[in-house]
Design a protein around this motif. Sequence first.
Motif, PDB file in Angstrom:
ATOM      1  N   LEU A  11       0.874  -1.167   0.000  1.00 32.67           N
ATOM      2  CA  LEU A  11       0.000   0.000   0.000  1.00 32.67           C
ATOM      3  C   LEU A  11       0.912   1.217   0.000  1.00 32.67           C
ATOM      4  CD1 LEU A  11      -2.644   1.596   0.385  1.00 32.67           C
ATOM      5  CD2 LEU A  11      -2.438   1.137   2.841  1.00 32.67           C
ATOM      6  N   THR A  12       0.789   2.049  -1.017  1.00 30.74           N
ATOM      7  CA  THR A  12       1.665   3.208  -1.128  1.00 30.74           C
ATOM      8  C   THR A  12       0.898   4.400  -1.655  1.00 30.74           C
ATOM      9  OG1 THR A  12       3.794   4.001  -1.978  1.00 30.74           O
ATOM     10  CG2 THR A  12       2.454   2.642  -3.464  1.00 30.74           C
ATOM     11  N   ILE A  19      10.500   9.608  -4.135  1.00 31.15           N
ATOM     12  CA  ILE A  19      10.194   8.733  -5.272  1.00 31.15           C
ATOM     13  C   ILE A  19       8.700   8.855  -5.571  1.00 31.15           C
ATOM     14  CG2 ILE A  19       9.757   6.701  -3.836  1.00 31.15           C
ATOM     15  CD1 ILE A  19      11.102   4.989  -6.013  1.00 31.15           C
ATOM     16  N   ASP A  20       8.350   8.828  -6.835  1.00 26.68           N
ATOM     17  CA  ASP A  20       6.926   8.901  -7.163  1.00 26.68           C
ATOM     18  C   ASP A  20       6.351   7.487  -7.259  1.00 26.68           C
ATOM     19  OD1 ASP A  20       6.982   7.932 -10.044  1.00 26.68           O
ATOM     20  OD2 ASP A  20       8.315   9.669 -10.209  1.00 26.68           O
ATOM     21  N   GLY A  21       5.029   7.409  -7.208  1.00 26.81           N
ATOM     22  CA  GLY A  21       4.351   6.116  -7.223  1.00 26.81           C
ATOM     23  C   GLY A  21       4.711   5.221  -8.398  1.00 26.81           C
ATOM     24  N   SER A  40      -2.669   4.789  -3.266  1.00 27.36           N
ATOM     25  CA  SER A  40      -3.547   5.808  -2.723  1.00 27.36           C
ATOM     26  C   SER A  40      -3.112   7.147  -3.318  1.00 27.36           C
ATOM     27  CB  SER A  40      -3.399   5.825  -1.200  1.00 27.36           C
ATOM     28  OG  SER A  40      -4.124   6.897  -0.662  1.00 27.36           O
ATOM     29  N   THR A  41      -4.082   7.982  -3.660  1.00 29.59           N
ATOM     30  CA  THR A  41      -3.737   9.258  -4.278  1.00 29.59           C
ATOM     31  C   THR A  41      -4.727  10.346  -3.895  1.00 29.59           C
ATOM     32  OG1 THR A  41      -3.327  10.404  -6.372  1.00 29.59           O
ATOM     33  CG2 THR A  41      -4.962   8.647  -6.409  1.00 29.59           C
ATOM     34  N   GLY A  42      -4.211  11.547  -3.766  1.00 32.56           N
ATOM     35  CA  GLY A  42      -5.054  12.708  -3.494  1.00 32.56           C
ATOM     36  C   GLY A  42      -5.643  13.301  -4.758  1.00 32.56           C
ATOM     37  N   ARG A  43      -5.217  12.807  -5.904  1.00 32.67           N
ATOM     38  CA  ARG A  43      -5.712  13.298  -7.194  1.00 32.67           C
ATOM     39  C   ARG A  43      -6.535  12.197  -7.860  1.00 32.67           C
ATOM     40  NH1 ARG A  43      -1.058  15.243 -10.711  1.00 32.67           N
ATOM     41  NH2 ARG A  43      -2.866  15.417 -12.066  1.00 32.67           N
ATOM     42  N   TYR A  44      -7.820  12.400  -7.951  1.00 35.60           N
ATOM     43  CA  TYR A  44      -8.721  11.395  -8.503  1.00 35.60           C
ATOM     44  C   TYR A  44      -8.307  10.969  -9.906  1.00 35.60           C
ATOM     45  CZ  TYR A  44     -12.954   8.993  -9.918  1.00 35.60           C
ATOM     46  OH  TYR A  44     -13.828   8.052 -10.369  1.00 35.60           O
ATOM     47  N   ASP A  45      -7.823  11.919 -10.708  1.00 36.85           N
ATOM     48  CA  ASP A  45      -7.425  11.603 -12.089  1.00 36.85           C
ATOM     49  C   ASP A  45      -6.287  10.595 -12.149  1.00 36.85           C
ATOM     50  OD1 ASP A  45      -9.356  13.304 -13.012  1.00 36.85           O
ATOM     51  OD2 ASP A  45      -7.992  14.956 -13.459  1.00 36.85           O
ATOM     52  N   ASP A  46      -5.463  10.512 -11.101  1.00 34.98           N
ATOM     53  CA  ASP A  46      -4.365   9.539 -11.086  1.00 34.98           C
ATOM     54  C   ASP A  46      -4.890   8.117 -11.261  1.00 34.98           C
ATOM     55  OD1 ASP A  46      -2.352  11.416 -10.792  1.00 34.98           O
ATOM     56  OD2 ASP A  46      -2.178  11.144  -8.623  1.00 34.98           O
ATOM     57  N   HIS A  56      -0.282  -1.811 -14.361  1.00 36.69           N
ATOM     58  CA  HIS A  56      -1.113  -2.908 -13.876  1.00 36.69           C
ATOM     59  C   HIS A  56      -1.206  -2.934 -12.348  1.00 36.69           C
ATOM     60  CE1 HIS A  56      -1.098  -4.145 -17.982  1.00 36.69           C
ATOM     61  NE2 HIS A  56       0.213  -4.145 -17.974  1.00 36.69           N
ATOM     62  N   VAL A  57      -1.453  -1.754 -11.782  1.00 37.73           N
ATOM     63  CA  VAL A  57      -1.688  -1.649 -10.345  1.00 37.73           C
ATOM     64  C   VAL A  57      -3.026  -2.317 -10.055  1.00 37.73           C
ATOM     65  CG1 VAL A  57      -2.141  -0.009  -8.482  1.00 37.73           C
ATOM     66  CG2 VAL A  57      -0.302   0.431 -10.113  1.00 37.73           C
ATOM     67  N   GLU A  58      -3.074  -3.147  -9.036  1.00 35.42           N
ATOM     68  CA  GLU A  58      -4.296  -3.906  -8.735  1.00 35.42           C
ATOM     69  C   GLU A  58      -5.443  -3.012  -8.300  1.00 35.42           C
ATOM     70  OE1 GLU A  58      -1.628  -6.637  -9.711  1.00 35.42           O
ATOM     71  OE2 GLU A  58      -1.193  -5.237  -8.107  1.00 35.42           O
ATOM     72  N   ALA A  59      -5.153  -1.940  -7.557  1.00 37.14           N
ATOM     73  CA  ALA A  59      -6.220  -1.057  -7.087  1.00 37.14           C
ATOM     74  C   ALA A  59      -5.673   0.347  -6.871  1.00 37.14           C
ATOM     75  CB  ALA A  59      -6.821  -1.589  -5.787  1.00 37.14           C
ATOM     76  N   CYS A  60      -6.560   1.319  -7.055  1.00 39.24           N
ATOM     77  CA  CYS A  60      -6.233   2.720  -6.808  1.00 39.24           C
ATOM     78  C   CYS A  60      -7.335   3.289  -5.936  1.00 39.24           C
ATOM     79  CB  CYS A  60      -6.106   3.480  -8.118  1.00 39.24           C
ATOM     80  SG  CYS A  60      -5.576   5.189  -7.901  1.00 39.24           S
ATOM     81  N   LEU A  61      -6.944   3.906  -4.849  1.00 37.45           N
ATOM     82  CA  LEU A  61      -7.902   4.410  -3.876  1.00 37.45           C
ATOM     83  C   LEU A  61      -7.749   5.926  -3.751  1.00 37.45           C
ATOM     84  CD1 LEU A  61     -10.038   3.500  -1.809  1.00 37.45           C
ATOM     85  CD2 LEU A  61      -8.192   3.238  -0.158  1.00 37.45           C
TER      86      LEU A  61
END
Length: 94
Positions: A11-12, A19-21, A40-46, A56-61
């Motif tokens: 979880l990052t 370093i960026d995601g 996890s991101t503060g920018r929905y568009d990410d 191929h990230v399994e999930a984005c929150l």
Amino acid sequence: MQHGPEIQLILTDMAMPFIDGPTLVRTLRRMNPQIRILISTGRYDDCRSAELKGLHVEACLPQPYTRQQLLASIHQTLRDPAPRYESDPHPYRR
């Protein structure tokens, strides 16, 4: 990676000081192509970015999220079949 086989999920955040995601995801995939990654991101568009989809990230929150949303995302990511990637990574995904 000393504990690599024991780690089931990373979880990052997308934005970190040194370093960026996406760079972290590429590094983790080289170390363990089968690791599940939840970003996890503060920018929905990410979460909709072509770059993340290509990694191929399994999930984005998107933030902010509740404890229940975080736990649901973790549960879903761990419950899904393990990803299968070559070291590149190009998926043989579901």
